[in-house]
Design a protein around this motif. Structure first.
Motif, PDB file in Angstrom:
ATOM      1  N   SER A  31       0.853  -1.183   0.000  1.00  0.00           N
ATOM      2  CA  SER A  31       0.000   0.000   0.000  1.00  0.00           C
ATOM      3  C   SER A  31       0.890   1.234   0.000  1.00  0.00           C
ATOM      4  N   VAL A  32       0.829   1.943  -1.122  1.00  0.00           N
ATOM      5  CA  VAL A  32       1.717   3.075  -1.367  1.00  0.00           C
ATOM      6  C   VAL A  32       0.829   4.234  -1.806  1.00  0.00           C
ATOM      7  N   PRO A  33       1.033   5.456  -1.276  1.00  0.00           N
ATOM      8  CA  PRO A  33       0.213   6.566  -1.782  1.00  0.00           C
ATOM      9  C   PRO A  33       0.498   6.793  -3.269  1.00  0.00           C
ATOM     10  N   ARG A  34      -0.541   7.143  -4.029  1.00  0.00           N
ATOM     11  CA  ARG A  34      -0.341   7.355  -5.472  1.00  0.00           C
ATOM     12  C   ARG A  34       0.559   8.560  -5.715  1.00  0.00           C
ATOM     13  N   GLY A  35       0.362   9.590  -4.878  1.00  0.00           N
ATOM     14  CA  GLY A  35       1.175  10.794  -5.023  1.00  0.00           C
ATOM     15  C   GLY A  35       1.579  11.321  -3.666  1.00  0.00           C
ATOM     16  N   ALA A 130       4.373  -4.846  -6.052  1.00  0.00           N
ATOM     17  CA  ALA A 130       4.857  -3.548  -6.520  1.00  0.00           C
ATOM     18  C   ALA A 130       3.709  -2.560  -6.673  1.00  0.00           C
ATOM     19  N   ALA A 131       4.017  -1.275  -6.505  1.00  0.00           N
ATOM     20  CA  ALA A 131       3.023  -0.223  -6.722  1.00  0.00           C
ATOM     21  C   ALA A 131       3.746   1.071  -7.084  1.00  0.00           C
ATOM     22  N   PRO A 132       3.089   1.926  -7.889  1.00  0.00           N
ATOM     23  CA  PRO A 132       3.754   3.173  -8.281  1.00  0.00           C
ATOM     24  C   PRO A 132       3.554   4.292  -7.261  1.00  0.00           C
ATOM     25  N   LEU A 133       4.565   5.125  -7.152  1.00  0.00           N
ATOM     26  CA  LEU A 133       4.489   6.328  -6.302  1.00  0.00           C
ATOM     27  C   LEU A 133       5.003   7.487  -7.162  1.00  0.00           C
ATOM     28  N   THR A 134       4.273   8.595  -7.151  1.00  0.00           N
ATOM     29  CA  THR A 134       4.744   9.775  -7.881  1.00  0.00           C
ATOM     30  C   THR A 134       5.013  10.897  -6.891  1.00  0.00           C
ATOM     31  N   VAL A 135       6.232  11.438  -6.962  1.00  0.00           N
ATOM     32  CA  VAL A 135       6.602  12.564  -6.099  1.00  0.00           C
ATOM     33  C   VAL A 135       6.259  13.838  -6.874  1.00  0.00           C
ATOM     34  N   VAL A 136       5.357  14.626  -6.311  1.00  0.00           N
ATOM     35  CA  VAL A 136       4.709  15.724  -7.038  1.00  0.00           C
ATOM     36  C   VAL A 136       5.385  17.064  -6.747  1.00  0.00           C
ATOM     37  N   ASP A 137       5.749  17.786  -7.813  1.00  0.00           N
ATOM     38  CA  ASP A 137       6.155  19.191  -7.703  1.00  0.00           C
ATOM     39  C   ASP A 137       4.970  20.001  -8.196  1.00  0.00           C
ATOM     40  N   PRO A 138       4.213  20.629  -7.310  1.00  0.00           N
ATOM     41  CA  PRO A 138       2.984  21.292  -7.738  1.00  0.00           C
ATOM     42  C   PRO A 138       3.260  22.591  -8.487  1.00  0.00           C
TER      43      PRO A 138
END
Ligand SMILES: *[C@@H]1O[C@H](CO)[C@@H](O)[C@H](O)[C@H]1NC(C)=O
Ligand SMILES: *[C@@H]1O[C@H](CO)[C@@H](O)[C@H](O)[C@H]1NC(C)=O
Ligand SMILES: *[C@@H]1O[C@H](CO)[C@@H](O)[C@H](O)[C@H]1NC(C)=O
Length: 317
Positions: A31-35, A130-138
């Protein structure tokens, strides 16, 4: 002594077979946050859950894009081991056999995260998720809205542009008419490319001529009938323009705004622009008046008829 151990081992295996595979590893899930927002003070908690069904845990390993960055081995002292993860740090105080907390992330750490669980002897079952995580620069500023005209007559097309500053990943843009989301444009981006991008959406709003409101009908989303809300029409010259047909609002005005959204970690709305009807529409005013006036004689007529009929019956009996 040696013989004893062999017998023990045989009994152990037999029990295992009879039991239909106990001590196996089941239900591994990640369980990984999407962003997650980038930068100082921001954190992501990645969780891994599993069911060892009585077996002991041998190790938990976490990887980002196949590179291990955290390991938990209960038999070792200390049980945790951290490997360099350029662009973030592991917060050991809040990492254990169930989760790992990473802090101060850079957008380049976006990607696939994996958790690998291994059960201890005798079977050493291993499973990985596995799960994707995106590090967001707003985006730095709120989205900006430009509109072709500040007033309308029925039948007019009002054009609006919404633009959003560069961000990673490029935001989705939705259009909001009097608090109803009417359309959305979705921005796709190659996840391997960590560049910031701006986003842009165009809307063509037609105020429908014939579709006058019925008296008493409130301005709800049901009254906002649309012909293409979700996806752009692929006209030759108007590629990518979202189209929306709007029944002329009773209030004689509507408010339009746009919103930029990145997963569930960022949402900002533009200022609302109020668009007013040019002048009161004479046809609709008289139509409403005359329909009200027309109904009264009919009602009186029916009342008169019923009373007359009653009088006739009374006289006849
Ligand atoms: C584990 O998985 C089984 C099926 O594979 C399922 O029936 C059960 O509900 C799961 N348990 C948990 C705690 O998720
Ligand atoms: C919207 O953008 C298009 C393309 O850049 C431009 O031609 C048009 O004039 C803009 N419309 C408004 C209302 O700003
Ligand atoms: C944009 O919307 C699409 C479709 O709903 C979704 O899959 C995607 O994750 C969204 N992208 C962002 C950056 O929020």
């Amino acid at each position: 002594m040696f013989k004893m151990r062999r017998i023990c081992h045989l009994i152990f295996r037999l029990l295992f077979l009879l039991d239909g595979g106990v001590w196996s590893l089941r239900n591994v899930s990640i369980s990984v946050p999407r962003g997650v927002l980038s930068g100082e003070g921001q954190a992501a908690v990645l969780r891994c859950s599993y069911d060892l069904e009585g077996a002991a845990l041998y190790s938990i390993r976490w990887y980002r894009a196949e590179t291990e960055f955290y390991r938990y081995v209960p038999r070792e002292m200390p049980p945790t081991l951290v490997f360099p993860l350029p662009g973030a740090s592991v917060d050991l105080t809040q990492s254990d056999a169930q989760q790992v907390r990473i802090v101060n992330l850079h957008r380049r750490l976006s990607g696939e995260y994996q958790c690998e669980v291994s059960a201890d002897a005798p079977l050493f079952h291993t499973d990985i998720r596995a799960a994707p995580l995106t590090v967001v620069d707003p985006p730095f500023r709120a989205p900006r809205l430009a509109i072709s005209r500040g007033s309308y007559a029925r039948g007019d097309v009002i054009r609006a542009n919404c633009s959003v500053d560069e961000a990673y990943p490029a935001p989705n843009i939705s259009w909001i008419l009097d608090d109803h989301t009417i359309a959305e444009s979705v921005t796709w981006q190659n996840p391997e490319d960590f560049r910031e991008r701006g986003a842009f959406s165009q809307l063509a709003l037609t105020v429908l001529e014939g579709a006058a409101y019925k008296v008493g009908l409130v301005h709800t989303s049901a009254a906002l009938n649309h012909y293409s809300s979700q996806y752009p029409l692929h006209d030759d010259d108007e590629h990518g323009v979202l189209r929306y047909g709007l029944a002329a609002p009773l209030a004689g005005q509507f408010a339009l705004r746009c919103a930029a959204r990145i997963f569930d970690v960022y949402e900002r709305r533009s200022e609302a622009v109020v668009v007013r009807e040019d002048a009161p529409h004479p046809a609709s005013v008289t139509r409403e008046d005359s329909s009200g006036a027309a109904r009264a004689p009919v009602n009186i007529g029916w009342t008169w008829c019923a009373v007359t009929l009653a009088l006739c019956i009374a006289r006849a009996s």
